[in-house]
Design a protein around this motif. Structure first.
Motif, mmCIF file in Angstrom:
data_model
loop_
_atom_site.group_PDB
_atom_site.id
_atom_site.type_symbol
_atom_site.label_atom_id
_atom_site.label_comp_id
_atom_site.label_asym_id
_atom_site.label_seq_id
_atom_site.Cartn_x
_atom_site.Cartn_y
_atom_site.Cartn_z
ATOM 1 N N GLU A 32 -1.876 4.918 0.668
ATOM 2 C CA GLU A 32 -1.998 3.529 0.243
ATOM 3 C C GLU A 32 -1.988 3.417 -1.285
ATOM 4 O O GLU A 32 -2.526 4.291 -1.975
ATOM 5 C CB GLU A 32 -3.265 2.916 0.816
ATOM 6 N N SER A 33 -1.405 2.331 -1.795
ATOM 7 C CA SER A 33 -1.197 2.242 -3.244
ATOM 8 C C SER A 33 -1.296 0.808 -3.756
ATOM 9 O O SER A 33 -0.326 0.250 -4.252
ATOM 10 C CB SER A 33 0.171 2.828 -3.611
ATOM 11 N N PRO A 34 -2.482 0.196 -3.647
ATOM 12 C CA PRO A 34 -2.639 -1.145 -4.215
ATOM 13 C C PRO A 34 -2.487 -1.121 -5.733
ATOM 14 O O PRO A 34 -2.906 -0.180 -6.406
ATOM 15 C CB PRO A 34 -4.061 -1.529 -3.803
ATOM 16 N N VAL A 91 0.852 -4.765 -2.310
ATOM 17 C CA VAL A 91 -0.178 -5.807 -2.362
ATOM 18 C C VAL A 91 -1.349 -5.498 -1.434
ATOM 19 O O VAL A 91 -2.342 -6.223 -1.429
ATOM 20 C CB VAL A 91 0.408 -7.184 -1.977
ATOM 21 N N TRP A 92 -1.245 -4.435 -0.666
ATOM 22 C CA TRP A 92 -2.233 -4.149 0.378
ATOM 23 C C TRP A 92 -3.420 -3.368 -0.174
ATOM 24 O O TRP A 92 -3.236 -2.309 -0.784
ATOM 25 C CB TRP A 92 -1.583 -3.360 1.502
ATOM 26 N N PRO A 93 -4.662 -3.825 0.041
ATOM 27 C CA PRO A 93 -5.835 -3.095 -0.453
ATOM 28 C C PRO A 93 -6.081 -1.817 0.337
ATOM 29 O O PRO A 93 -5.587 -1.656 1.468
ATOM 30 C CB PRO A 93 -6.977 -4.092 -0.255
ATOM 31 N N LEU A 94 -6.839 -0.908 -0.270
ATOM 32 C CA LEU A 94 -7.225 0.305 0.442
ATOM 33 C C LEU A 94 -7.935 -0.057 1.741
ATOM 34 O O LEU A 94 -8.751 -0.976 1.787
ATOM 35 C CB LEU A 94 -8.157 1.157 -0.424
ATOM 36 N N GLY A 95 -7.618 0.672 2.785
ATOM 37 C CA GLY A 95 -8.192 0.405 4.098
ATOM 38 C C GLY A 95 -7.316 -0.436 4.994
ATOM 39 O O GLY A 95 -7.649 -0.634 6.175
ATOM 40 N N SER A 96 -6.188 -0.924 4.470
ATOM 41 C CA SER A 96 -5.305 -1.770 5.278
ATOM 42 C C SER A 96 -4.706 -1.018 6.456
ATOM 43 O O SER A 96 -4.328 -1.631 7.466
ATOM 44 C CB SER A 96 -4.180 -2.352 4.414
ATOM 45 N N LEU A 97 -4.611 0.298 6.352
ATOM 46 C CA LEU A 97 -4.073 1.074 7.474
ATOM 47 C C LEU A 97 -4.937 0.934 8.721
ATOM 48 O O LEU A 97 -4.446 1.136 9.841
ATOM 49 C CB LEU A 97 -3.966 2.551 7.089
ATOM 50 N N GLY A 98 -6.214 0.588 8.530
ATOM 51 C CA GLY A 98 -7.081 0.407 9.695
ATOM 52 C C GLY A 98 -6.616 -0.710 10.600
ATOM 53 O O GLY A 98 -6.653 -0.593 11.833
ATOM 54 N N ASP A 99 -6.184 -1.817 9.987
ATOM 55 C CA ASP A 99 -5.702 -2.963 10.766
ATOM 56 C C ASP A 99 -4.191 -2.978 10.929
ATOM 57 O O ASP A 99 -3.670 -3.679 11.793
ATOM 58 C CB ASP A 99 -6.138 -4.275 10.087
ATOM 59 N N HIS A 100 -3.491 -2.254 10.067
ATOM 60 C CA HIS A 100 -2.028 -2.243 10.091
ATOM 61 C C HIS A 100 -1.547 -0.790 10.057
ATOM 62 O O HIS A 100 -0.971 -0.342 9.070
ATOM 63 C CB HIS A 100 -1.469 -3.023 8.900
ATOM 64 N N PRO A 101 -1.792 -0.042 11.106
ATOM 65 C CA PRO A 101 -1.460 1.382 11.086
ATOM 66 C C PRO A 101 0.045 1.634 11.039
ATOM 67 O O PRO A 101 0.846 0.804 11.478
ATOM 68 C CB PRO A 101 -2.056 1.894 12.399
ATOM 69 N N TRP A 102 0.388 2.789 10.474
ATOM 70 C CA TRP A 102 1.784 3.242 10.497
ATOM 71 C C TRP A 102 2.223 3.411 11.940
ATOM 72 O O TRP A 102 1.525 4.008 12.765
ATOM 73 C CB TRP A 102 1.919 4.560 9.753
ATOM 74 N N SER A 103 3.401 2.898 12.270
ATOM 75 C CA SER A 103 3.929 3.082 13.618
ATOM 76 C C SER A 103 5.441 2.929 13.605
ATOM 77 O O SER A 103 6.012 2.253 12.745
ATOM 78 C CB SER A 103 3.321 2.063 14.591
#
Length: 378
Positions: A32-34, A91-103
């Motif tokens: 992740e890279s906000p 634009v995504w804050p750290l932790g966004s993968l929790g709700d928007h996981p890579w798939s």
């Protein structure tokens, strides 16, 4: 560098590479890279640098003296012939993968920043990797595009002035259209001065900055020109200090967007010339960040070349569209460099919960980019 691949075989080459390209994209998205997190940007830049070095055989220059980490690749010692521009911040804050996981499912890639614009970076380095000669290519990948490129704009403009063409790896527009024009953006703060007074005992002795701001908002809202695509939007308003005090000061943010420099100049003159309505009030326009438009003339030649190459690759008709948002393509075009934007991934939902990339389009867009770079190097 490998032997050159014949143009008709480019799409097939990248179709064969697609599993690896998806793995690489997943690696970038999961890092992740906000834009606001310098440590996260350093980690992300490391991932991008490793990918670029592995695919092109050359390590980048790491530029982080102003905070965010930027990368620059310079191929060859000769004159510059083409500049490739991308960014690794999101634009995504750290932790966004929790709700928007890579798939990757049903032909669609999802994950924060996959479309805007980490897929474009994967496509960029794979395109370079199949070229037999990259002498004259410069690549800039910055870490602050999503916040207006405050620390990288000088770098991008410098490299643009050295190059006769710029290709920008931002996502494509709807249905894969390239971005052939972008509005310029001018931000202003309108400063309003009145005079404070007790709102209950003697309001008549005050000059109400909030009322002046109301007049100002209506005047500014009328400065747009729908026929020319010019928008002038009052946005953030701040006024007053307490509920029982006539406001002595107010500030009003204004977002002005125009498709031509002439329109930017017209709006600028109008904002600077606005006179107050209330006797004794003062209004001052303070200009903020400005980004020149990418006008259609900047992309016309490159877009015609892209259309020709798309036909040779069997990709079907290629559309070009004008869009309202700005990118670093505005900066390269503003430096006087012919620029074509929207050469990255095809998908939808940038900055939104449904951000996604269409997997089937990745080989085609990588092939188109490869052909464009090769054409510019001949």
């Amino acid at each position: 560098m490998p032997a050159p691949i014949a143009q008709p075989a480019l799409v097939a080459e990248f179709e064969a590479r697609l599993p690896a390209m998806l793995d690489e994209l997943g690696d970038l998205v999961r890092c992740e890279s906000p834009s606001s997190d310098l440590a996260a940007l350093e980690r992300s830049a490391g991932k991008v640098a490793d990918l670029g070095q592995r695919l092109t055989g050359r390590a980048p220059e790491v530029i982080a003296d102003a905070g965010p980490t930027h990368l620059r690749w310079t191929f060859g010692e000769g004159p510059r012939r083409v500049l490739l521009v991308g960014h690794h911040d999101t634009v995504w804050p750290l932790g966004s993968l929790g709700d928007h996981p890579w798939s990757v499912a049903d032909g669609v890639v999802r994950g924060p920043g996959c479309l805007d614009m980490k897929a474009g970076l994967v496509q960029l380095f794979h395109a370079l990797s199949v070229l037999a000669d990259t002498d004259g290519v410069t690549v800039v990948v910055n870490g602050d595009e999503e916040v207006g490129s405050p620390t990288s704009s000088a770098l991008i403009e410098q490299e643009a002035r050295r190059s006769p063409a710029a290709l920008v790896l931002e996502m494509a527009a709807d249905d894969g259209a390239l971005k052939t024009a972008r509005k310029g953006i001018c931000l202003y703060e309108m400063q309003i001065e009145g005079r404070a007074a007790h709102a209950g005992l003697e309001p008549e002795r005050g000059i109400n900055a909030s009322i002046e701001a109301a007049h100002l908002i209506l005047a500014i809202a009328g400065l747009g020109d729908p026929e020319l695509g010019t928008t002038v939007t009052p946005t953030l308003l701040r006024s007053g200090t307490a509920a029982n005090v006539v406001p002595a000061r107010a500030t009003l943010a204004v977002d002005a967007r125009a498709s031509s420099v002439a329109e930017q100049q017209r709006v600028d003159a109008a904002l600077r010339g606005i006179a107050p309505v209330l006797p004794g009030a003062k209004v001052t326009a303070v200009p903020g960040p400005t980004c020149r438009p990418m006008e259609p003339a900047a992309s016309a030649g490159l877009f015609a070349t892209a259309q020709r190459l798309a036909a040779l690759l069997g990709l079907g008709p290629l559309r070009g569209v004008a869009v309202g948002g700005a990118s670093d393509g505005n900066r390269t075009a503003g430096a006087g460099t012919p620029t074509l934007d929207g050469l990255g991934a095809v998908g939808g939902g940038p900055h939104a919960d449904h951000e996604h990339v269409r997997v089937e389009a990745i080989p085609e867009r990588t092939a188109l980019l490869t052909a464009l770079i090769a054409d510019l190097l001949t």
